[in-house]
Structures are given as structure tokens and as C-alpha cells.
Design an enzyme around this catalytic site. Sequence first.
Site, PDB file in Angstrom:
ATOM      1  CE  LYS A 177       5.494 -14.677   4.170  1.00  0.00           C
ATOM      2  NZ  LYS A 177       5.076 -15.979   3.067  1.00  0.00           N
ATOM      3  CD  GLU A 252      13.590  -3.995  -6.493  1.00  0.00           C
ATOM      4  OE1 GLU A 252      12.974  -3.758  -7.531  1.00  0.00           O
ATOM      5  OE2 GLU A 252      14.690  -3.718  -6.352  1.00  0.00           O
ATOM      6  CB  CYS A 286       7.848  -7.423 -11.625  1.00  0.00           C
ATOM      7  SG  CYS A 286       9.666  -8.054 -11.610  1.00  0.00           S
ATOM      8  CD  GLU A 387       2.247  -6.356 -11.482  1.00  0.00           C
ATOM      9  OE1 GLU A 387       1.574  -6.518 -10.108  1.00  0.00           O
ATOM     10  OE2 GLU A 387       3.218  -6.623 -11.796  1.00  0.00           O
TER      11      GLU A 387
HETATM   12  P1  NAD Z   1       2.073 -10.384  -2.876  1.00  0.00           P
HETATM   13  O1  NAD Z   1       2.334  -9.234  -2.641  1.00  0.00           O
HETATM   14  O2  NAD Z   1       0.831 -10.953  -2.733  1.00  0.00           O
HETATM   15  O3  NAD Z   1       3.047 -11.611  -1.727  1.00  0.00           O
HETATM   16  C1  NAD Z   1       4.441 -11.352  -1.792  1.00  0.00           C
HETATM   17  C2  NAD Z   1       5.016 -11.712  -0.289  1.00  0.00           C
HETATM   18  O4  NAD Z   1       4.459 -10.868   0.781  1.00  0.00           O
HETATM   19  C3  NAD Z   1       4.564 -12.880  -0.156  1.00  0.00           C
HETATM   20  O5  NAD Z   1       5.588 -13.790   0.733  1.00  0.00           O
HETATM   21  C4  NAD Z   1       3.274 -12.891   1.090  1.00  0.00           C
HETATM   22  O6  NAD Z   1       3.158 -13.791   1.800  1.00  0.00           O
HETATM   23  C5  NAD Z   1       3.897 -11.675   1.622  1.00  0.00           C
HETATM   24  N1  NAD Z   1       2.742 -10.918   2.475  1.00  0.00           N
HETATM   25  C6  NAD Z   1       1.428 -11.120   2.350  1.00  0.00           C
HETATM   26  N2  NAD Z   1       0.879 -10.134   3.287  1.00  0.00           N
HETATM   27  C7  NAD Z   1       1.972  -9.489   3.972  1.00  0.00           C
HETATM   28  C8  NAD Z   1       1.796  -8.685   5.059  1.00  0.00           C
HETATM   29  N3  NAD Z   1       0.906  -8.051   5.468  1.00  0.00           N
HETATM   30  N4  NAD Z   1       3.243  -8.317   5.378  1.00  0.00           N
HETATM   31  C9  NAD Z   1       4.346  -8.673   5.045  1.00  0.00           C
HETATM   32  N5  NAD Z   1       4.545  -9.710   4.049  1.00  0.00           N
HETATM   33  C10 NAD Z   1       3.169 -10.155   3.308  1.00  0.00           C
HETATM   34  O7  NAD Z   1       2.959 -10.979  -4.270  1.00  0.00           O
HETATM   35  P2  NAD Z   1       2.859 -12.234  -5.037  1.00  0.00           P
HETATM   36  O8  NAD Z   1       1.454 -12.401  -5.719  1.00  0.00           O
HETATM   37  O9  NAD Z   1       3.723 -13.216  -4.582  1.00  0.00           O
HETATM   38  O10 NAD Z   1       4.046 -11.562  -6.185  1.00  0.00           O
HETATM   39  C11 NAD Z   1       3.472 -11.013  -7.575  1.00  0.00           C
HETATM   40  C12 NAD Z   1       3.822  -9.607  -7.151  1.00  0.00           C
HETATM   41  O11 NAD Z   1       5.195  -9.516  -6.948  1.00  0.00           O
HETATM   42  C13 NAD Z   1       3.496  -8.839  -8.473  1.00  0.00           C
HETATM   43  O12 NAD Z   1       2.778  -7.582  -8.358  1.00  0.00           O
HETATM   44  C14 NAD Z   1       4.836  -8.611  -9.111  1.00  0.00           C
HETATM   45  O13 NAD Z   1       5.088  -7.459  -9.909  1.00  0.00           O
HETATM   46  C15 NAD Z   1       5.703  -8.292  -7.684  1.00  0.00           C
HETATM   47  N6  NAD Z   1       7.301  -8.514  -8.172  1.00  0.00           N
HETATM   48  C16 NAD Z   1       8.074  -7.719  -8.118  1.00  0.00           C
HETATM   49  C17 NAD Z   1       9.450  -7.837  -8.689  1.00  0.00           C
HETATM   50  C18 NAD Z   1      10.101  -6.688  -8.405  1.00  0.00           C
HETATM   51  O14 NAD Z   1      11.337  -7.089  -8.467  1.00  0.00           O
HETATM   52  N7  NAD Z   1       9.955  -5.426  -8.805  1.00  0.00           N
HETATM   53  C19 NAD Z   1       9.712  -9.043  -8.796  1.00  0.00           C
HETATM   54  C20 NAD Z   1       9.073 -10.125  -9.004  1.00  0.00           C
HETATM   55  C21 NAD Z   1       7.593 -10.134  -8.409  1.00  0.00           C
END
Ligand code: NAD
Length: 496
Positions: A177, A252, A286, A387
Amino acid sequence: MSLPKYQHFINNEWCDPTNNMWYESFNPYTAKPWCLIPKGNKEDVELAIGSAHQAFKTGEWPTLTPTQRGQLLYKLGDLIAEHADKLAEIEVMDNGKLISEMSAQLHYLPQWFYYFGGLADKIEGSVIPIDKPQVFNYTRYEPLGVVVAITPWNSPLLLASWKIAPALAAGNTIVLKPSEFTSASAFEFAKLFKAAGFPPGVLNVISGFGRDIGDDLVLHPQVAKVAFTGGTETGKRVYENAAKGIKKVSLELGGKSPNIVFDDANIDNAVKGVISGIFAATGQTCIAGSRLLVQASIHDEFVDKIVKLAKTAKMGDPLSFETQVGPVSTEPQFEKILSYLKLAKEEGAHCVLGGDRAKSSQAGTGWFVEPSIYTHVHNKMRIAQEEIFGPVLAVIPFKDDEEAISIANDIPYGLAAGLWTNDIKRILELSNKLQAGTVWVNTYRMLSYLSPFGGYKMSGIGRESGKEAIYNYLQAKSVWISTQTETPNPFVMRLK
Ligand code: NAD
């Protein structure tokens, strides 16, 4: 003009979402919709997980040898290489990252499929020299079952591949997803997956909002493992939901990484490293080096230099190879960054560059923020602890090594850190002391399929890439074979 319309990919077939609903995906450069994405619901979750479960239990996939699985991953890698330019353009349309970065990323992406394809038939158990006579004991590694992979919007296919390649090499099946903001590339990827010749149900891709289907995906009883990349708050919820079924989890999550510059460093290189750490990808990574820790003796000179270089950044169309700073990927993220710029002012930080939405004529009609640098920041301010995920740099001075490490580690996150110095003793000591999954010395923002990546503390659980990654998708089984002619006392556990 009608917009291109994507469909779900389930059991190697293309299908409409069960509720027949789609939503618009926006191009961040123009802030206009450019394609339609299926708005999946619980029924689509059932179909996708059912397909992955069926494919894991029966059919062709479990009968393939690890070598055959590896060959399919090789084929997929070749197809990605062939279509890298198109995939890169789709990523840029959806998330607004620079074509120069996404093109390089997509051309490098096949390496994950080649590496894990090669690893598929090299996962060996062992024969244990067990401490009991007439018993043969060995271990084997088995796949877990259905893996749900959930990814964010900032590097959609890269982060999905970090999960898909090792999970398939290990023999699992997958439901992917992607982020609701950047789902198009996952469907384009699925076309290549099908063309590579994988059996039905091995990878299923459904889209939709996390708030609508995230919980259903993680809680589903047929899911064995959840591989999640995203924000720390969402990660906590995923972890809690997975705990209800004692599912395997890798997370992650977010970061607030320190880039630490000592006065003995090569200053010109450090300036470039700091700029690339925070302004590349408009700070939406990230691993962004969003806290600059600079030795007090060079603070003013260093700040002048980074401001001077940051000012040269050319903002504009992310599809142009000339552009150096693109738009913010999503409208909510744009609003979030602006709220942090306001907060920086309220907290008393001094803005030495930017500090507002971009007014530059180079910027499009989309969501542009000026590269922003703040001095007079102390590490307890919210702009230093939270962040922001945007082009916002907080500069914090330090006296000596001890203070540098104390500030660097005084944060709930632990994803990455940068160190700029020419003193080898300091390099070794501080690299050990930094609480971060990745430490870069005299460089920043380097990644490879060969080296593990992941977070300390609230930045995550588990590692992606490198050999470690495949063990996220395997479980060890210990097999005991007795060659005794007579079974001893049945009322006592046999310890000898
Ligand atoms: P987000 O947490 O808003 O969303 C990530 C994913 O989670 C999306 O696909 C979203 O639809 C899904 N999601 C939302 N609610 C959920 C739930 N209740 N259960 C399961 N899935 C759910 O993050 P974002 O805004 O898309 O991305 C930015 C974040 O990602 C930043 O905090 C960044 O640091 C992190 N990130 C981390 C890494 C890493 O490797 N550590 C890499 C890239 C981004």
C-alpha cells in the site's frame, strides 16, 4: 481532458476498486491533479490479502526453488532498468522531487533486485554440534507468509523496493500500500512485475488513505509481518496494531539528524555536505541533516558560507535538470512547514535565510517554501527537537567534543548523523558514541543496497538493505532428529 486512471493490481489482474471510487493525485509543481487513484476500502484489503495468502499457501510460488525466485528478481531488475526514465518522471509528477535525483535513484534501483535475487539461494541454515548423543540438529530459514508493506511519499519506489526485494527473495508474498499522495509509480511497477513472469498473487498493490485502510491491513489475521516506512506517530499506531496479533514488524521512521562540523574540517566540503543534507529533496528525507551543530570558533564564518551557497539554489520545475530546489510534495506538508517557520519566530530563533513561502518568480504555482536557516537555536526548542520534513535548518553552536555528542544524542530520534573533522581519533570515538543507525564522516546522504539502514531509538526497528534485511523476512526453525533405539524416561525433559 480526462486524467489517466489507475486500477488495483490483485492476483496479477487489474481491477477497479470495489466501491468504484477514485481520487485525484496532485502534481506539487502545479498544485493541479494529474491522475486518478483507486480509493481502496476494507473489501479491497480482503481481496488483496486473500490473494497473497492463497499464493503463499498453494499455486506455483511455494514450489519455486530459491534460485528460480532469484531469477525472477533479476528479470524484474532488468525491466526496471529498461523503464527507469519513465518511472522517474512519474515519481516527479507525483512527489515533486527533482528529476536529477529521481532519475539517478531509479537507475540505481535495479541493484536491490539483483542483490536480493543473488542472495535468495544463499540463505543457509546450519548443522549444530548439539550437546546430546544420537541426536541430529539443524536449522533452516523459512518465509513468514503474507507481508504488508506500507510506504511514504518521499521516495516511493525506492522505499517499496527495500521491502519487496528481500521479502520475495525469502519466499513471502506481499500486499503493497503506497502513500495516498504517490501511488501511481507503484502501479507502474506492478506492470513490470507482471511482465517479469511472477506467479499470480505474489505481489498485490492496492491504494487508498491510511486512515481508511491502514488499520485493516495491519490487523488482518492472515498477515504475518508488517514492513512500514513513515512518520513516527503512524509507526506507533502500526506497532500497537501489530502487537494485537504478535506480528513481526519492521519500522523505518522519522529523524532529526545532526550534521556536526568541527573547526579542523575541510570547511568548503562541510558547507556542501550541510547544504545537501538539508536542502536536497527540499528537506523531505528521513535522513535530512536538519540540525547543524557547528563549533563555536567557526560559527559565524560557517553560517555566512552556507547562507551564501544556499542563496544560489535555483528553484523551479522539478522536471528540469537545471532545478536545484523543487516544491514540497503535498499541501498538508506545505502547511506544516509554514507553521514551523512561524514557530521558529515565536521561539526566538534568528532567521538568516528564507523563513517564508517562496515568492520567487522561478517557483511554479505549486507548494514552494524558501530554503530557511535559523541561528540562535538551542537544542530544547521545538524546531530543534521535532521533525519538520522540509528545507529548514536549525544551527546550534557547541564548544568541544563532549558538548557536541551530548547535543547530538539529546533527541528521541536516531536515524543518521554527519561528522566533519580530519582528526582520526575524534572520528573513531564520536562515531561509536553517536546514537544513530548511520554515521557519515566527511560526507552525507550516501546509501547502498549493500549496507544496512535503519534507526536507533524512535527512528525505528529492524534494518533494510544489506544481508541483515533478509532476516526481517525469515524465521529460523530448529529440527531435532533422534537416532536412539529406545526413548528414555518420558516424565523428564531430556537435558543430556
Ligand atoms: P505517514 O506516516 O503519514 O504515512 C506513511 C504511510 O502510512 C502512508 O502510506 C499512509 O497511508 C500509511 N498510514 C497512515 N495511517 C495508517 C495506519 N493507521 N495504519 C497503517 N498505515 C497507515 O508518513 P508520510 O508523511 O507519508 O512520510 C513522511 C514520514 O516518513 C517522515 O516522518 C519521514 O521521516 C518518514 N520516512 C522514514 C524513512 C526511513 O527510512 N526511516 C524514509 C522515508 C520517510
